[in-house]
Write a protein that holds these residues in place. Sequence first.
Motif, PDB file in Angstrom:
ATOM      1  N   LYS A   1       0.834  -1.192   0.000  1.00 30.20           N
ATOM      2  CA  LYS A   1       0.000   0.000   0.000  1.00 30.20           C
ATOM      3  C   LYS A   1       0.873   1.247   0.000  1.00 30.20           C
ATOM      4  O   LYS A   1       2.060   1.205   0.353  1.00 30.20           O
ATOM      5  CB  LYS A   1      -0.931   0.021   1.207  1.00 30.20           C
ATOM      6  CG  LYS A   1      -0.221   0.025   2.555  1.00 30.20           C
ATOM      7  CD  LYS A   1      -1.238  -0.004   3.690  1.00 30.20           C
ATOM      8  CE  LYS A   1      -0.534  -0.006   5.044  1.00 30.20           C
ATOM      9  NZ  LYS A   1      -1.509  -0.009   6.165  1.00 30.20           N
ATOM     10  N   ALA A   2       0.279   2.352  -0.418  1.00 27.47           N
ATOM     11  CA  ALA A   2       0.982   3.636  -0.433  1.00 27.47           C
ATOM     12  C   ALA A   2      -0.036   4.757  -0.480  1.00 27.47           C
ATOM     13  O   ALA A   2      -1.130   4.603  -1.029  1.00 27.47           O
ATOM     14  CB  ALA A   2       1.912   3.725  -1.648  1.00 27.47           C
ATOM     15  N   ASP A   3       0.327   5.888   0.118  1.00 24.97           N
ATOM     16  CA  ASP A   3      -0.479   7.088  -0.045  1.00 24.97           C
ATOM     17  C   ASP A   3      -0.154   7.747  -1.385  1.00 24.97           C
ATOM     18  O   ASP A   3      -1.032   8.267  -2.061  1.00 24.97           O
ATOM     19  CB  ASP A   3      -0.213   8.070   1.102  1.00 24.97           C
ATOM     20  CG  ASP A   3      -0.642   7.498   2.442  1.00 24.97           C
ATOM     21  OD1 ASP A   3      -1.853   7.240   2.603  1.00 24.97           O
ATOM     22  OD2 ASP A   3       0.224   7.287   3.298  1.00 24.97           O
ATOM     23  N   ILE A   4       1.141   7.724  -1.733  1.00 31.38           N
ATOM     24  CA  ILE A   4       1.605   8.276  -3.008  1.00 31.38           C
ATOM     25  C   ILE A   4       2.477   7.236  -3.697  1.00 31.38           C
ATOM     26  O   ILE A   4       3.407   6.683  -3.086  1.00 31.38           O
ATOM     27  CB  ILE A   4       2.424   9.565  -2.802  1.00 31.38           C
ATOM     28  CG1 ILE A   4       1.579  10.649  -2.126  1.00 31.38           C
ATOM     29  CG2 ILE A   4       2.976  10.077  -4.141  1.00 31.38           C
ATOM     30  CD1 ILE A   4       2.374  11.876  -1.715  1.00 31.38           C
ATOM     31  N   LEU A   5       2.189   6.972  -4.948  1.00 27.79           N
ATOM     32  CA  LEU A   5       3.019   6.088  -5.765  1.00 27.79           C
ATOM     33  C   LEU A   5       3.672   6.927  -6.854  1.00 27.79           C
ATOM     34  O   LEU A   5       2.991   7.705  -7.535  1.00 27.79           O
ATOM     35  CB  LEU A   5       2.172   4.986  -6.408  1.00 27.79           C
ATOM     36  CG  LEU A   5       2.885   4.068  -7.408  1.00 27.79           C
ATOM     37  CD1 LEU A   5       3.999   3.265  -6.726  1.00 27.79           C
ATOM     38  CD2 LEU A   5       1.891   3.133  -8.086  1.00 27.79           C
ATOM     39  N   VAL A   6       4.983   6.781  -7.016  1.00 27.28           N
ATOM     40  CA  VAL A   6       5.727   7.494  -8.056  1.00 27.28           C
ATOM     41  C   VAL A   6       6.370   6.462  -8.986  1.00 27.28           C
ATOM     42  O   VAL A   6       7.129   5.598  -8.537  1.00 27.28           O
ATOM     43  CB  VAL A   6       6.823   8.404  -7.463  1.00 27.28           C
ATOM     44  CG1 VAL A   6       7.567   9.140  -8.581  1.00 27.28           C
ATOM     45  CG2 VAL A   6       6.235   9.401  -6.466  1.00 27.28           C
TER      46      VAL A   6
ATOM     47  N   LYS B   1      -4.882   0.804  -5.960  1.00 24.50           N
ATOM     48  CA  LYS B   1      -6.144   0.684  -5.225  1.00 24.50           C
ATOM     49  C   LYS B   1      -6.054   1.323  -3.843  1.00 24.50           C
ATOM     50  O   LYS B   1      -7.088   1.639  -3.232  1.00 24.50           O
ATOM     51  CB  LYS B   1      -6.545  -0.781  -5.099  1.00 24.50           C
ATOM     52  CG  LYS B   1      -6.923  -1.437  -6.424  1.00 24.50           C
ATOM     53  CD  LYS B   1      -7.242  -2.906  -6.229  1.00 24.50           C
ATOM     54  CE  LYS B   1      -7.594  -3.580  -7.556  1.00 24.50           C
ATOM     55  NZ  LYS B   1      -7.857  -5.039  -7.377  1.00 24.50           N
ATOM     56  N   THR B   2      -4.841   1.508  -3.338  1.00 22.27           N
ATOM     57  CA  THR B   2      -4.656   2.025  -1.979  1.00 22.27           C
ATOM     58  C   THR B   2      -4.232   3.490  -1.958  1.00 22.27           C
ATOM     59  O   THR B   2      -4.211   4.103  -0.893  1.00 22.27           O
ATOM     60  CB  THR B   2      -3.594   1.206  -1.223  1.00 22.27           C
ATOM     61  OG1 THR B   2      -2.279   1.526  -1.724  1.00 22.27           O
ATOM     62  CG2 THR B   2      -3.833  -0.285  -1.370  1.00 22.27           C
ATOM     63  N   THR B   3      -3.887   4.050  -3.104  1.00 26.83           N
ATOM     64  CA  THR B   3      -3.270   5.378  -3.118  1.00 26.83           C
ATOM     65  C   THR B   3      -4.287   6.520  -3.067  1.00 26.83           C
ATOM     66  O   THR B   3      -5.425   6.390  -3.509  1.00 26.83           O
ATOM     67  CB  THR B   3      -2.416   5.584  -4.383  1.00 26.83           C
ATOM     68  OG1 THR B   3      -3.251   5.502  -5.545  1.00 26.83           O
ATOM     69  CG2 THR B   3      -1.295   4.581  -4.476  1.00 26.83           C
ATOM     70  N   THR B   4      -3.799   7.634  -2.548  1.00 26.79           N
ATOM     71  CA  THR B   4      -4.507   8.903  -2.694  1.00 26.79           C
ATOM     72  C   THR B   4      -4.074   9.571  -3.991  1.00 26.79           C
ATOM     73  O   THR B   4      -4.867  10.207  -4.676  1.00 26.79           O
ATOM     74  CB  THR B   4      -4.204   9.827  -1.507  1.00 26.79           C
ATOM     75  OG1 THR B   4      -4.578   9.171  -0.288  1.00 26.79           O
ATOM     76  CG2 THR B   4      -4.970  11.143  -1.619  1.00 26.79           C
TER      77      THR B   4
ATOM     78  N   LYS C   1      -6.994  11.384  -9.406  1.00 30.88           N
ATOM     79  CA  LYS C   1      -5.846  11.180  -8.525  1.00 30.88           C
ATOM     80  C   LYS C   1      -4.560  10.903  -9.295  1.00 30.88           C
ATOM     81  O   LYS C   1      -3.506  10.680  -8.694  1.00 30.88           O
ATOM     82  CB  LYS C   1      -6.120  10.030  -7.555  1.00 30.88           C
ATOM     83  CG  LYS C   1      -6.091   8.638  -8.162  1.00 30.88           C
ATOM     84  CD  LYS C   1      -6.140   7.600  -7.043  1.00 30.88           C
ATOM     85  CE  LYS C   1      -5.957   6.181  -7.557  1.00 30.88           C
ATOM     86  NZ  LYS C   1      -5.879   5.203  -6.460  1.00 30.88           N
ATOM     87  N   TYR C   2      -4.625  10.924 -10.616  1.00 29.06           N
ATOM     88  CA  TYR C   2      -3.454  10.628 -11.443  1.00 29.06           C
ATOM     89  C   TYR C   2      -2.776  11.914 -11.884  1.00 29.06           C
ATOM     90  O   TYR C   2      -3.409  12.798 -12.474  1.00 29.06           O
ATOM     91  CB  TYR C   2      -3.854   9.795 -12.664  1.00 29.06           C
ATOM     92  CG  TYR C   2      -4.473   8.470 -12.274  1.00 29.06           C
ATOM     93  CD1 TYR C   2      -3.678   7.421 -11.813  1.00 29.06           C
ATOM     94  CD2 TYR C   2      -5.857   8.287 -12.311  1.00 29.06           C
ATOM     95  CE1 TYR C   2      -4.247   6.220 -11.417  1.00 29.06           C
ATOM     96  CE2 TYR C   2      -6.428   7.093 -11.924  1.00 29.06           C
ATOM     97  CZ  TYR C   2      -5.620   6.057 -11.473  1.00 29.06           C
ATOM     98  OH  TYR C   2      -6.184   4.870 -11.079  1.00 29.06           O
TER      99      TYR C   2
END
Length: 232
Positions: A61-66, A92-95, A145-146
Amino acid sequence: MKIVIYLYNGITMLDAIGPYEVLRNIPDADICFVAEKIGEVQADSGFIDINVNHRIADVHKADILVIPGSTIAFLEEMKKETVLNWIRQIDKTTTWTTSVCSGSMLLASAGLLTDLKATSHWKPLNLLSKFGAVPTRERIVEEGKYITAAGVSAGIDMALYLSNRILGENETKAIQLILEYDPQPMFESGNYSTADEKTIKTAEKKLAKDAKKGLGLLGMLKYSKSIFDMIK
């Protein structure tokens, strides 16, 4: 705040380190560099390695994925179902799910940018349409969110843009000052739309040379013609 940055062999290092330098200044930032395997990841230049301590299999999981980009290695990453499935699951888990440069190709090939506007480095930009995204020649594109960013240095701008969305103007201005990020380029040639034809042709030759070097590092040199055809 959990911030996950995916690394892979052949990566353009500033695509990852630029956003990292911004995002690490977010209060309570917990930044995790991940790769398929623990160990060294080599940059597309062949000059820099970064040691990765976390596997994608262990990060859920992550709040932010880069997702950073690369000169040519992104094409190989796009074919890895293990990587694409991991991106889908983390998403699915990111903000916020973000990319820099050709990293948007991984998001698109994972099916996350279908019918959405997205940007990338100017050279492979049109490849986005092959995966259902809408290529957009802008430095930063936000769609829900992208957030996708154009080539290399745009990753810093993307991270500042994201910081502003999260922390607001005052905090983000302070982060920009900490980095002393005050671009004053010698020439007005950093944008495809304003660069002259001679500059573009010279840049394309340099990119082709870098791509061949990257293919050599990845052991894919024999596939060079078909790969270059894909990103024309």
